[in-house]
Design an enzyme around this catalytic site. Structure first.
Site, mmCIF file in Angstrom:
data_model
loop_
_atom_site.group_PDB
_atom_site.id
_atom_site.type_symbol
_atom_site.label_atom_id
_atom_site.label_comp_id
_atom_site.label_asym_id
_atom_site.label_seq_id
_atom_site.Cartn_x
_atom_site.Cartn_y
_atom_site.Cartn_z
ATOM 1 C CD GLU A 5 -4.535 1.757 -8.806
ATOM 2 O OE1 GLU A 5 -5.465 1.508 -8.008
ATOM 3 O OE2 GLU A 5 -3.344 1.889 -8.435
ATOM 4 C CD GLU B 266 -3.820 2.130 -1.257
ATOM 5 O OE1 GLU B 266 -3.010 1.602 -2.040
ATOM 6 O OE2 GLU B 266 -4.593 3.042 -1.608
ATOM 7 C CB ALA C 60 -3.329 5.170 0.781
ATOM 8 C CG MET C 61 2.375 4.180 -2.778
ATOM 9 S SD MET C 61 1.706 4.023 -4.460
ATOM 10 C CE MET C 61 2.580 2.551 -4.995
ATOM 11 C CD GLU C 62 -0.429 0.401 -5.119
ATOM 12 O OE1 GLU C 62 -0.874 1.456 -4.639
ATOM 13 O OE2 GLU C 62 -0.398 0.184 -6.347
ATOM 14 C CG ASN C 63 4.895 2.249 -0.965
ATOM 15 O OD1 ASN C 63 5.061 2.623 -2.111
ATOM 16 N ND2 ASN C 63 4.457 3.036 0.002
HETATM 17 N N1 B3K Z 1 -1.454 3.394 -6.549
HETATM 18 C C1 B3K Z 1 -1.634 4.586 -5.775
HETATM 19 C C2 B3K Z 1 -1.802 5.818 -6.587
HETATM 20 C C3 B3K Z 1 -0.529 6.404 -7.030
HETATM 21 C C4 B3K Z 1 -0.758 7.744 -7.682
HETATM 22 C C5 B3K Z 1 0.488 8.252 -8.277
HETATM 23 N N2 B3K Z 1 0.363 9.570 -8.818
HETATM 24 C C6 B3K Z 1 -2.779 4.468 -4.831
HETATM 25 C C7 B3K Z 1 -3.806 3.478 -5.186
HETATM 26 O O1 B3K Z 1 -4.477 3.563 -6.185
HETATM 27 O O2 B3K Z 1 -3.947 2.537 -4.462
HETATM 28 ZN ZN ZN Z 2 -5.023 1.557 -6.205
#
Ligand code: B3K
Ligand code: ZN
Length: 880
Positions: free
Chosen positions: A326, A304, A268-271
């Site tokens: 992270e 996220e 997943a991605m925290e945009n």
């Molecule tokens: N920040 C993203 C991970 C992105 C990975 C890019 N190759 C998800 C996370 O750690 O929440």
């Molecule tokens: Zn993360």
């Protein structure tokens, strides 16, 4: 095209950006044959930069440049240089507006970085360096800007148009098209940018924050998934209130959105305000998701969401600081999961992952510190070290400071750095400033790679009543690092008397009210601690709760381990003693004659676990899991994977035969009564009965087979259905196995997330996942090379979990993996580089394996046009 001549980037060469971007105005015209991106940047020279007349350099990747204008005046080709991966304008004023138009082809984007199409919808993934695949931009996290985004698309095909922040305008356009404009008031680095356009259904809920603001919560999924959103939505609300209570963090925008996407490189991605999830990490229903999936979804939704503060409001200065967000966020989500369920079980799960996979990484060719000093491809550094070891480092700070000081530290960190892009050092400094503790030596955890080894020995002086513990630490060499300094290690321990009673730990004779557990702080290469007033030789319970990410060597006898298994007041160490005992028993059988006896006391202790229902059943369910093959390999030198597999199987079969009746009774005792629930107790019940089933089928027990078939047919949830299927798949009942697999497929063929589980249960099985069967899975109509989940569920599960098949002595498993890596390298290098991992461990194995693994790596190395991602992993693995 991106360059395949990888360059190494060094932390020591960090320089502040020469130009800052205050505002970004984006307009996306989305079409079937591509997308036109209009970008207008408000740029000014960075007053902190010493490069006074530096050219403006913007990053780009796979972009077709259509036009460039500076302060409204179109530039001619002579005014700028399009280097492919950079747009360079030699001379620019102090402050200006730059407008750039680019053309991109999301429909052909198989790398899944930047803007791409998945199941008919447009979506983005920009972390770490994907924004440069959308438009030219200073693609680095320390350039933070306010974004305004207008999306235009065909209204019938893409009724939903989303980006970060609040929707401020929308309307109709000619030709059946429409637009929506989004504005994000918070400055952010471009890696947090997101866009989604598709035909999605919306699920809504609300959350009232601690200050009384009502937040609009929205999930967007494909219509067929409309019924699978409740768990994620509930998890989100729990996360929001937990972050308020435990960290004092309130959500800041008016809307929070989650979108599910089938093709996604990671979880997943925290945009900002618009989290995008891999469907498998967000969609769940009783019928389609296992308990493990429910828990994973809760954890990832929380993770996220927590990034909104630890990552978005306070972000990373550069990608070397990745663990700043992270490691801290994994620590936060793991605290959250512990609070939502059983803390001991959560700790066991985290440590299992750490010890199996992160320790292996830390001992392998890609070993790197929590804050790396260099990289070639940043995508390769989203590692267990950055995430899990990084979380352990934060956990140690939490333990050293205590919860109250830690909270003061995190408050200070968020307050001091809100809206900034900072470093792991800034994080540690906030912790120091708030608590008054000196963490100078502790910082080595961020700088030195490798897992510290603690060699512990003891002596008991009966005359003096003194028990002495000697603890020596040593940090193994890792690529580019040797002769490491001792680290600051919090070491929690207790001592048990012969009746299992906890002994007071008097560090001085005559000390009163001494505690029964202490956290010793190791700072030197070796320490000796004396405990006074001890009447008999105690049994040491070391590194309780796994108080530091280290290996502990102490010569416990089997008798002592059995004793700790039933007496240690620390649940984690009870489990750990059981694991150490099982490891010892299995290791002693590797390569032993077929008739070598299996330790009878192991059977006795497992009988006790299975039969004594007064024990914590969630802990028992964990204690019954034998150490995995991967962990046994990690512990071995010159590993012979098939031999380890056979020894483990022998122990498993011996336990199952010896405890056959107890297993049947355990199965029946744990049969569900009442409605399906996802509580720790219910999860433990399901886990126990499915373990019992698995063990019974390992010994081809006829009653077990009947129970499995019945459970498979009548299950009202995926945990039980999958538990029965897995047991059948791993049994010798070939007919039942094939029938169950076929029935399962027919029942769930329309559901990609379930079909992924169906693939992996086969690929991970030594019965159903031999190479010819793996090839058949790759030919299956439901398999799709473009979908990372499918690739992971077949190729990844085979090489990562089906270890006896992967390490077939004829080398066929290695050849297979090399071939698939080469094939994926062209379409999706990030996924290809991940899949190589099992081969990179070649030095760990006995020569007959390691030579062939190395040869497979060399074949990958020699592939034409190897991506930077795979290049880095393969070259580092072969070096030295
Ligand atoms: N920040 C993203 C991970 C992105 C990975 C890019 N190759 C998800 C996370 O750690 O929440
Ligand atoms: Zn993360």
């Amino acid at each position: 095209m991106r360059s395949n001549q990888p360059q190494t980037i060094y932390l020591s060469e960090y320089q502040v950006p020469a130009y800052l971007v205050d505002h970004v105005d984006l307009r996306f015209e989305l079409f079937e044959e591509g997308a036109r991106v209009h970008s207008t940047l408000s740029v000014r020279r960075n007053p902190d930069s010493r490069a006074a007349s530096a050219p403006l350099e913007l990053d780009g990747d796979s972009l077709r440049l259509e036009s460039v204008a500076l302060d409204g005046a179109e530039l001619s080709a002579a005014d700028y240089e399009d280097r492919g991966d950079q747009l360079v304008i030699a001379s620019v004023p102090e402050q200006f507006e730059l407008s750039v138009v680019t053309w991109i082809e999301p429909q052909n984007n198989t790398r899944l970085e930047g803007l791409y199409k998945s199941s008919g919808m447009f979506c983005t993934q920009c972390e770490a360096e994907g924004f440069r695949c959308i438009t030219f931009f200073p693609d680095r996290p320390d350039v933070m800007a306010r974004f305004r985004t207008r999306i235009e698309a065909d209204k019938a095909s893409y009724p939903v148009l989303l980006s970060n922040g609040n929707d401020v305008d929308r309307g109709e356009l000619e030709g059946g098209r429409h637009f929506v404009t989004w504005e994000d008031p918070f400055p952010k680095p471009c890696y947090l940018f997101a866009l989604v356009a598709g035909d999605l259904v919306e699920k809504r809920d609300t959350f009232r924050t601690c200050s009384g603001r009502d937040i609009d919560l929205r999930m967007y999924v494909e219509p067929r998934n409309a019924e699978k959103c409740d768990h994620a939505m509930d998890s989100l609300k729990r996360s929001m209130s937990w972050d308020e209570e435990v960290y004092g963090r309130e959500y800041d925008l008016d809307i929070f959105m989650i979108v599910a996407v089938d093709d996604f490189n990671m979880g997943a991605m925290e945009n900002k305000g618009l989290n995008i999830f891999n469907s498998s990490c967000v969609l769940a229903s009783q019928d389609t998701a296992t308990d493990a999936a429910f828990q994973r979804i809760e954890a990832i939704v929380a993770h996220e969401y927590f990034h909104n503060w630890s990552g978005n409001r306070v972000t990373c200065r550069d990608w070397f600081q990745l663990s700043l967000k992270e490691g801290f966020t994994v620590f936060r989500d793991s605290q959250f999961s512990a609070d939502m369920g059983s803390p001991t079980v959560k700790r066991i799960e985290d440590v299992t992952l750490l010890r199996t996979a992160q320790f292996a990484e830390d001992a392998g060719p890609m070993a790197h510190p929590v804050r790396p000093a260099s990289y070639m491809e940043i995508s390769n550094f989203y590692t267990l070290t950055i995430y899990e070891k990084g979380a352990e480092v934060v956990r140690m700070i939490h333990n050293l400071l205590g919860p109250e000081m830690f909270r003061k530290g995190s408050d200070l960190y968020f307050e001091r750095h809100d809206g900034q892009a900072v470093t792991t050092d800034d994080f540690v400094r906030a912790m120091e400033d708030a608590s008054g503790r000196d963490l100078t030596q502790f910082r080595l955890w961020y700088e030195q790679a490798g897992t510290p080894v603690l060699n512990v020995s003891d002596e008991f002086d009966a005359e003096q009543g003194v028990y002495r513990l000697n603890i020596a630490q040593h940090i193994p060499d890792t690529p580019g690092q040797s002769n490491k300094k001792p680290q600051h290690i919090p070491f929690a321990l207790g001592l048990l008397g012969s009746r299992g009673e906890p002994l007071p730990l008097k560090l001085e004779a005559g000390e009163e009210n001494a505690p029964a557990e202490r956290v010793l702080e190791l700072t030197e290469a070796s320490h000796t601690f004396e405990f006074h007033g001890i009447g008999e030789r105690p049994v040491p319970s070391l590194l309780r709760h796994f108080s530091a990410p280290v290996r502990v060597n102490y010569p416990w006898s089997r008798e002592q381990l059995l004793f700790l298994m039933s007496h240690d007041p620390d649940g984690f160490n009870r489990w750990d003693a059981g694991q150490r005992l099982a490891v010892d028993v299995i290791q002693s059988l590797v390569g032993a004659p077929k008739d070598a006896a299996v330790e009878p006391r192991l059977v006795t202790s497992y009988r006790h676990l299975i039969c004594d229902s007064s024990l914590d059943q969630a802990l028992v369910a964990k204690m019954l899991q034998l150490p995995s093959e991967a962990y046994l390999i990690e512990l071995a030198d010159n590993a012979d994977a098939p031999a380890i597999h056979r020894a483990r199987e022998r122990v498993l079969k011996h336990l199952a035969i010896s405890l056959r009746d107890e297993l049947v009774a355990c199965y029946r005792r744990n049969l569900e009564s009442g409605d399906y629930e996802i509580t720790p107790e219910a999860i433990a019940r399901r886990s126990l009965r499915n373990t019992a089933l698995a063990w019974l089928l390992v010994i081809n027990d006829e009653e077990g087979r009947e129970l499995a078939v019945r459970q498979f047919r009548s299950a009202d949830n995926m945990t039980d259905r999958m538990g029965a299927l897995r047991a059948l798949v791993n049994s010798d009942y070939e007919e039942d196995r094939n029938l169950a697999l076929e029935e399962f497929y027919q029942q769930f063929r329309e559901d990609p997330q379930v079909i992924e589980q169906w693939f992996s249960v086969q690929a991970a099985s030594d019965r159903a996942g031999q190479l010819p069967q793996i090839h058949a899975l790759l030919e299956h109509p439901a398999f799709d090379w473009k979908n990372p989940n499918k690739v992971r569920s077949v190729v990844g599960a085979f090489a990562g979990q089906n270890l006896s098949a992967f390490h077939n002595p004829d080398g066929s498993g290695y050849d297979f993996l090399a071939e698939q890596v080469c094939r994926l390298d062209d379409s999706n290098p990030q996924i290809a580089a991940r899949l190589v991992t099992p081969l990179t461990r070649w030095r760990k194995f006995a020569p007959e394996y390691s030579e062939q693994m190395k040869a497979a790596l060399e074949r990958i190395r020699d592939k034409d046009g190897l991506s930077r991602d795979v290049y880095e992993v393969v070259h580092k693995s072969l070096a030295g």
